[in-house]
Design a protein around this motif. Structure first.
Motif, mmCIF file in Angstrom:
data_model
loop_
_atom_site.group_PDB
_atom_site.id
_atom_site.type_symbol
_atom_site.label_atom_id
_atom_site.label_comp_id
_atom_site.label_asym_id
_atom_site.label_seq_id
_atom_site.Cartn_x
_atom_site.Cartn_y
_atom_site.Cartn_z
ATOM 1 N N UNK A 1 94.983 56.378 9.023
ATOM 2 C CA UNK A 1 95.264 55.306 8.067
ATOM 3 C C UNK A 1 95.696 54.033 8.785
ATOM 4 N N UNK A 2 95.213 52.883 8.349
ATOM 5 C CA UNK A 2 95.702 51.630 8.927
ATOM 6 C C UNK A 2 97.199 51.488 8.708
ATOM 7 N N UNK A 3 97.857 50.814 9.608
ATOM 8 C CA UNK A 3 99.299 50.638 9.521
ATOM 9 C C UNK A 3 99.647 49.576 8.490
ATOM 10 N N UNK A 4 100.545 49.907 7.563
ATOM 11 C CA UNK A 4 101.074 48.942 6.607
ATOM 12 C C UNK A 4 102.504 48.635 7.031
ATOM 13 N N UNK A 5 102.756 47.398 7.385
ATOM 14 C CA UNK A 5 104.061 47.012 7.907
ATOM 15 C C UNK A 5 105.036 46.668 6.783
ATOM 16 N N UNK A 6 106.276 46.406 7.171
ATOM 17 C CA UNK A 6 107.330 46.102 6.200
ATOM 18 C C UNK A 6 107.083 44.760 5.504
ATOM 19 N N UNK A 7 107.512 44.686 4.275
ATOM 20 C CA UNK A 7 107.385 43.482 3.454
ATOM 21 C C UNK A 7 108.146 42.313 4.083
ATOM 22 N N UNK A 8 107.538 41.148 4.087
ATOM 23 C CA UNK A 8 108.200 39.926 4.576
ATOM 24 C C UNK A 8 108.337 38.966 3.402
ATOM 25 N N UNK A 9 109.532 38.473 3.191
ATOM 26 C CA UNK A 9 109.796 37.607 2.035
ATOM 27 C C UNK A 9 110.001 36.145 2.411
ATOM 28 N N UNK A 10 110.687 35.897 3.521
ATOM 29 C CA UNK A 10 111.115 34.538 3.831
ATOM 30 C C UNK A 10 110.108 33.770 4.681
ATOM 31 N N UNK A 49 83.172 43.733 11.628
ATOM 32 C CA UNK A 49 83.901 44.282 12.773
ATOM 33 C C UNK A 49 84.538 43.222 13.648
ATOM 34 N N UNK A 50 84.840 42.053 13.053
ATOM 35 C CA UNK A 50 85.483 40.974 13.819
ATOM 36 C C UNK A 50 86.911 41.394 14.173
ATOM 37 N N UNK A 51 87.395 41.058 15.361
ATOM 38 C CA UNK A 51 88.749 41.472 15.750
ATOM 39 C C UNK A 51 89.839 40.740 14.965
ATOM 40 N N UNK A 52 90.480 41.458 14.059
ATOM 41 C CA UNK A 52 91.588 40.930 13.268
ATOM 42 C C UNK A 52 92.886 41.597 13.716
ATOM 43 N N UNK A 73 91.810 53.347 4.396
ATOM 44 C CA UNK A 73 91.164 54.302 5.286
ATOM 45 C C UNK A 73 90.614 53.604 6.522
ATOM 46 N N UNK A 74 90.845 54.217 7.684
ATOM 47 C CA UNK A 74 90.291 53.640 8.913
ATOM 48 C C UNK A 74 88.843 54.090 9.139
ATOM 49 N N UNK A 75 88.316 54.901 8.227
ATOM 50 C CA UNK A 75 86.927 55.338 8.350
ATOM 51 C C UNK A 75 85.952 54.199 8.090
ATOM 52 N N UNK A 76 86.427 53.128 7.454
ATOM 53 C CA UNK A 76 85.565 51.991 7.142
ATOM 54 C C UNK A 76 85.328 51.100 8.370
ATOM 55 N N UNK A 81 89.662 50.076 17.592
ATOM 56 C CA UNK A 81 90.264 48.911 18.232
ATOM 57 C C UNK A 81 90.329 47.721 17.278
ATOM 58 N N UNK A 82 89.508 47.754 16.231
ATOM 59 C CA UNK A 82 89.445 46.635 15.294
ATOM 60 C C UNK A 82 90.212 46.894 14.004
ATOM 61 N N UNK A 83 91.086 47.880 14.003
ATOM 62 C CA UNK A 83 91.870 48.171 12.805
ATOM 63 C C UNK A 83 93.117 47.295 12.801
ATOM 64 N N UNK A 84 93.210 46.330 11.884
ATOM 65 C CA UNK A 84 94.389 45.460 11.844
ATOM 66 C C UNK A 84 95.547 46.133 11.123
ATOM 67 N N UNK A 85 96.737 45.592 11.310
ATOM 68 C CA UNK A 85 97.856 46.022 10.480
ATOM 69 C C UNK A 85 97.809 45.216 9.179
ATOM 70 N N UNK A 86 98.336 45.807 8.115
ATOM 71 C CA UNK A 86 98.361 45.165 6.800
ATOM 72 C C UNK A 86 99.811 44.820 6.470
ATOM 73 N N UNK A 87 100.036 43.566 6.101
ATOM 74 C CA UNK A 87 101.409 43.087 5.927
ATOM 75 C C UNK A 87 101.588 42.494 4.537
ATOM 76 N N UNK A 88 102.397 43.137 3.669
ATOM 77 C CA UNK A 88 102.689 42.563 2.353
ATOM 78 C C UNK A 88 103.728 41.453 2.478
#
Length: 281
Positions: A1-10, A49-52, A73-76, A81-88
């Motif tokens: 699974x792609x990494x989902x990071x902690x929520x950033x508010x400020x 597949x652009x590097x994000x 899903x990282x299957x997509x 190497x091109x799996x970015x982190x997701x940041x809410x």
């Protein structure tokens, strides 16, 4: 699974401040990174597949399916190497990092790709669009889009040309940036190198006598387009082998540079496809 990071508010978060800096060209050039705004551009980058590095999204908004499947899903991805982190993040952060008045709820932090200039010369029948001081981001983006659509080898951005990674330029490409090589270089070096390798260098001119429909685009060809107001610079004009005119049977003073580039690129495509079909019959 792609990494989902902690929520950033400020918006005062140091990470957010770094993203905001990427709205300025000098920081993009220094860090080799840029921002992609909006669902369409981010989705196109993921599919190509652009590097994000990160996909940053409004935590309170619903992600469309075309993005959600990458988040879940990282299957997509074509490469781990091109799996970015997701940041809410908060809507305020989305707005702070956007160049539009009504920002979409997602942007990505992308890495620039360095294209080896040898690629410009290695293709047997290369077709390259060369921009000499084209300053309008919309024109630059539209030419990149046209080059990608007709299967051109590359687009070369000479000095004085609008920044490829400007938000307006990126929007105008409509994601075509991810499907054609774009090179920044010194035309006074690249054009002589192209000519020494037997590549034809052609430009457009209202004073030209030769129609673009009479020109043979079947061999390796570089098409050079100049500034919206002043045309080609003197140094670049001196390196052009042939000046072509686009015949206009109606009433118009001229075509803008993006329109002219589109006409010539697709005439080159037409000739190559037509000749190939004829040779097979």
């Amino acid at each position: 699974m792609p990494k989902v990071e902690a929520y950033i508010e400020s918006v005062a978060n140091p990470r957010v401040k770094g993203w905001v800096k990427l709205t300025e060209r000098k920081y993009r050039e220094r860090e080799g990174r840029f921002l992609l705004e909006g669902v369409h551009l981010v989705a196109e980058a993921l599919q190509a597949g652009w590097p994000l590095e990160h996909v940053v999204y409004d935590a309170g908004a619903d992600l469309p399916e075309e993005l959600l499947r990458y988040k879940e899903s990282d299957e997509e991805y074509d490469s781990l190497e091109n799996v970015p982190s997701w940041i809410p993040v908060s809507p305020e952060i989305i707005s702070k990092c956007s160049a539009t008045d009504t920002p979409q709820p997602v942007f990505a932090v992308a890495r620039k790709r360095i294209v080896d200039t040898d690629r410009l010369f290695s293709e047997e029948r290369s077709l390259v669009a060369v921009l000499d001081g084209v300053q309008d981001p919309g024109n630059v983006g539209t030419i990149v889009r046209g080059a990608a659509a007709c299967g051109a080898t590359a687009v070369v951005l000479g000095r004085g040309t609008a920044d490829l990674y400007n938000s307006k330029t990126l929007r105008a490409t409509m994601g075509a940036l991810f499907h054609v090589s774009v090179v920044e270089g010194d035309l006074k070096e690249l054009l002589p190198e192209a000519k020494s390798r037997g590549i034809a260098v052609a430009g457009t001119s209202l004073q030209a006598a030769r129609s673009c429909y009479e020109y043979d685009f079947s061999g390796p060809t570089w098409l050079v387009f100049g500034n919206e107001g002043s045309g080609l610079s003197t140094a670049v004009s001196d390196l052009v082998d042939s000046n072509l005119i686009i015949p206009m049977t109606g009433r118009a003073e001229s075509l803008n540079v993006a329109m002219a580039a589109t006409v010539l690129l697709f005439e080159a495509q037409r000739q190559r496809l037509f000749n190939a079909d004829n040779n097979q019959s």
